[in-house]
Design a protein around this motif. Structure first.
Motif, PDB file in Angstrom:
ATOM      1  N   VAL A   1       0.833  -1.186  -0.074  1.00 59.45           N
ATOM      2  CA  VAL A   1      -0.046  -0.235   0.029  1.00 59.45           C
ATOM      3  C   VAL A   1       0.850   1.135  -0.029  1.00 59.45           C
ATOM      4  O   VAL A   1       2.035   1.245   0.428  1.00 59.45           O
ATOM      5  N   SER A   2       0.115   2.336  -0.384  1.00 57.02           N
ATOM      6  CA  SER A   2       0.732   3.857  -0.357  1.00 57.02           C
ATOM      7  C   SER A   2      -0.297   4.399   0.471  1.00 57.02           C
ATOM      8  O   SER A   2      -1.230   4.598   0.167  1.00 57.02           O
TER       9      SER A   2
ATOM     10  N   ILE B   1      -9.766   1.448   3.163  1.00 56.44           N
ATOM     11  CA  ILE B   1     -10.329   2.478   3.563  1.00 56.44           C
ATOM     12  C   ILE B   1     -10.646   2.038   5.054  1.00 56.44           C
ATOM     13  O   ILE B   1     -11.369   1.208   5.201  1.00 56.44           O
ATOM     14  N   THR B   2     -10.258   2.789   6.085  1.00 53.90           N
ATOM     15  CA  THR B   2     -10.715   2.610   7.484  1.00 53.90           C
ATOM     16  C   THR B   2     -11.823   3.886   7.608  1.00 53.90           C
ATOM     17  O   THR B   2     -11.578   5.053   7.558  1.00 53.90           O
ATOM     18  N   VAL B   3     -13.110   3.249   8.246  1.00 49.36           N
ATOM     19  CA  VAL B   3     -14.055   4.251   8.457  1.00 49.36           C
ATOM     20  C   VAL B   3     -14.297   4.534   9.970  1.00 49.36           C
ATOM     21  O   VAL B   3     -14.483   3.666  10.697  1.00 49.36           O
TER      22      VAL B   3
ATOM     23  N   MET C   1     -12.900  -1.389   5.019  1.00 50.90           N
ATOM     24  CA  MET C   1     -13.554  -1.764   3.627  1.00 50.90           C
ATOM     25  C   MET C   1     -12.306  -1.735   2.466  1.00 50.90           C
ATOM     26  O   MET C   1     -11.333  -0.924   2.735  1.00 50.90           O
ATOM     27  N   ARG C   2     -12.587  -2.572   1.413  1.00 54.05           N
ATOM     28  CA  ARG C   2     -11.679  -2.472   0.272  1.00 54.05           C
ATOM     29  C   ARG C   2     -12.668  -2.109  -0.903  1.00 54.05           C
ATOM     30  O   ARG C   2     -13.663  -2.855  -0.883  1.00 54.05           O
TER      31      ARG C   2
ATOM     32  N   SER D   1      -5.851   4.240   2.153  1.00 55.29           N
ATOM     33  CA  SER D   1      -4.654   3.792   1.547  1.00 55.29           C
ATOM     34  C   SER D   1      -4.895   3.397   0.363  1.00 55.29           C
ATOM     35  O   SER D   1      -5.854   2.621  -0.149  1.00 55.29           O
ATOM     36  N   LEU D   2      -3.962   3.653  -0.702  1.00 56.30           N
ATOM     37  CA  LEU D   2      -4.106   2.869  -1.907  1.00 56.30           C
ATOM     38  C   LEU D   2      -3.207   1.790  -2.094  1.00 56.30           C
ATOM     39  O   LEU D   2      -1.874   1.633  -1.562  1.00 56.30           O
TER      40      LEU D   2
END
Lengths: 142, 142
Positions: free
Chosen positions: A101-102, B72-74, B109-110, B135-136
């Motif tokens: 990840v980035s 993504i962390t929500v 989630m992804r 994060s990407l």
DNA sequence: GTGATTTCCTTTCCGAATGAAAATAGATAC
DNA sequence: GTATCTATTTTCATTCGGAAAGGAAATCAC
């Protein structure tokens, strides 16, 4: 990119197979107004193009005794080689997914273990490569 | 728990099906020294027990034009109802996985989108429910 | 030990699916 | 109009998957 490679029918077939890959070509054909053989030819083409990469089953982790589910962000040591970390990831069966990840951290991964003790042991092996941040999954939403 | 429900042969069959669910019962039988019919009966039992939950295909996201991959962390707003958030998750096709977590954030989630713009739009819809950290993914390791 | 019961496997059989080959239709270029 | 190319349907042979019947091994009561 090769967007013209796949038409609407291909996408319909893919969506159906994602939901249930045991559908017969004939059944899929009913939905897209084609014979089973035509559907079979398109599926073969999707495999050759690499759009379909394989066939697999969905399974219930709890029925297999995998009760612990964790999400881990890994911060690799600056000295730690990525190559050896990749080998580590490949060798650990309890790691189900892992991404470079980035953003926050270097890698992100999702693991399932049969017990907290096993998770603890996995983290002990992981910590050789760097630091980590851990969250426990307490329910699958999707 | 029901650990005696599955024997070594069942686990072998499961492992084979995870790798390739198109293997015929007969082929699997060669590996476990049984006839195809016996393998078929065991697979049917695994389905009835809920160990096998379904059959699906693996596919290449880039071949479908899904070039953006994000984790993504929500952090849900304190006032935001979880129920409506779950509906949001279910309705968004670009969300591939989502888990309720204990640790950092409320959900993880992804997602995959075909473009940064689409990711941007998704985040706009997401922000109504709370904050997030993104994060990407720049490579799949496993 | 005997017999009944249960479980699991093999054998046999049939309908259905799969994959290949040939024939056909539709579109395109010239 | 003719030739050509692609995609589909038709036809056919092979294989698979599921059901039924029969048999071996383990368990249990007595």
């Amino acid at each position: 990119m090769g967007q013209t490679l796949l038409d609407e029918i291909d996408l319909l077939i893919l969506r159906q197979l994602m939901q249930d890959s045991t559908l017969s070509h004939k059944e899929i054909g009913r939905a897209v107004h084609m014979t089973g053989q035509a559907v079979g030819a398109r599926i073969r083409r999707l495999r050759e193009l690499g759009v379909i990469t394989g066939y697999s089953i969905g399974w219930d982790p709890e029925k297999l005794g995998l009760n612990v589910h964790a999400l881990i962000t890994v911060f690799l040591n600056s000295g730690s080689a990525h190559q050896t970390f990749l080998q580590f990831v490949a060798s650990e069966e309890e790691i189900e997914e892992a991404y470079r990840v980035s953003g926050e951290g270097c890698y992100w991964m999702r693991v399932r273990t049969e017990s907290p003790e096993r998770l603890n042991a996995l983290l002990d092996r992981l910590v050789k490569y760097g630091n980590y941040k851990l969250s426990l999954a307490i329910g699958q939403v999707k």
